[in-house]
Write a protein that holds these residues in place. Structure first.
Motif: not given
Length: 322
Positions: A266-275, A293-308
């Motif tokens: 439920r906190a993913l939108p807040r994480l995205a907003a604080l990108g 694995h840390q990098l793939h774990a961030l990628e699979r959050l699905g918050l997009g390339d700009e966020w990454l």
């Protein structure tokens, strides 16, 4: 299954995502074996490399003591089985980060008692001078001379400080640290602080002591390590309230951590907003899984390339003027 059993099951089995499965011992020992996959990750994003704000380099005998603590499943590790993936020499570890394309990193080190910080800061200054890519790191502990040696470290060129509330067992709002926090606020030098209660709580961990600190020093450039786990949402709230509060990704979102301190979906939108205030951290070399694995774990959050791109490079590059 309790937490310890869950972690043991993780260590003894392959991760569900084949991309994140630990390498064999032979592969882990070859600096170039994992590097192509790491470089593909940031190359696909159009980045010049990675900036990792949470890597550990310290005097060898101190680091070996840390590894022994992990091996013994000490109480501050939550009693978890925690194999060290990169148990290598200092030269091998710096070469590995270079092979990964980590263009800037830190030497996070910390005292567990008074009387250590000034000596550790001297070692860290020397390490930064002789190690390309290392952001000169320093540390502190509440003690009579902390204000003086923090100022000395700043004048010597320190660019980031490490505060470990859990290991040091101190209140970040301790009055003895007032001068030090003032110096760092004035100099605009970030402080990476392990203040969350994971993997095991300490007397002064959690958001409340940090809230008291920020009430007195609202412009302190604070980087909450490990996303503040497990109090993720409380520390996100502090970042939303204070514009100089950031969080690093160290060990968050990985299979290892999700098994016992999961980040709330439920906190993913807040994480995205604080990108613009999330920074890549890894805990290298002390992770129980490969760096990628840390990098793939961030990628699979699905918050997009700009966020990454922002998290893995641009935010830290801006913060440190790289």
């Amino acid at each position: 299954m309790d937490v310890k059993e869950h972690r043991t099951a993780y260590v003894n089995s392959a991760a569900p995502d084949a991309r994140c499965a630990p390498e064999s011992a032979d592969e882990a020992g070859a600096p170039g074996a994992e590097a192509p996959e790491v470089r593909r990750f940031w190359g696909r994003l159009g980045l010049p490399g990675l900036v990792d704000v949470h890597t550990h380099f310290m005097p060898e005998r101190v680091l070996h003591k840390v590894w022994e603590y992990f091996d013994g499943q000490g109480p501050l590790t939550g009693g978890l089985e925690w194999p060290i993936t990169y148990r290598e020499t200092e030269a091998q570890r710096t070469a590995r980060l270079g092979a990964f394309g980590v263009r800037a990193f830190t030497s996070m080190l910390y005292p567990h008692k008074p009387g250590m910080a000034r000596w550790l800061n001297g070692w860290a200054a020397d390490f930064a001078r002789r190690t390309p890519g290392c952001l000169h790191t320093a540390t502190l502990h509440p003690e009579p001379d902390v204000g003086a040696y923090v100022r000395e470290a700043v004048e010597a060129g320190a660019r980031v400080f490490k505060s470990h509330v859990q290991v040091g067992a101190y209140d970040p709002a301790d009055a003895r640290l007032e001068q030090a926090w003032g110096v760092l606020t004035e100099a605009r030098i970030p402080v990476v602080m392990h203040c969350g209660s994971g993997p095991a709580p300490g007397r002064y961990t959690g958001p409340e002591p940090v809230s008291r600190l920020l009430a007195r020093h609202p412009k302190l450039p604070l980087v909450v390590a490990h996303m503040g786990m497990p109090e993720y949402e409380e520390f996100l709230h502090l970042a939303e309230r204070y514009d100089q509060v950031r969080l690093d990704t160290t060990m968050a979102f990985t299979d290892f951590t999700e098994g016992f301190m999961p980040f709330p979906r439920r906190a993913l939108p807040r994480l995205a907003a604080l990108g613009d205030r999330i920074l890549l951290g890894s805990d290298f070399p002390n992770t129980p899984y490969p760096y990628v694995h840390q990098l793939h774990a961030l990628e699979r959050l699905g918050l997009g390339d700009e966020w990454l791109r922002a998290v893995c490079h641009d935010n830290a590059a801006d913060l440190f003027g790289l």
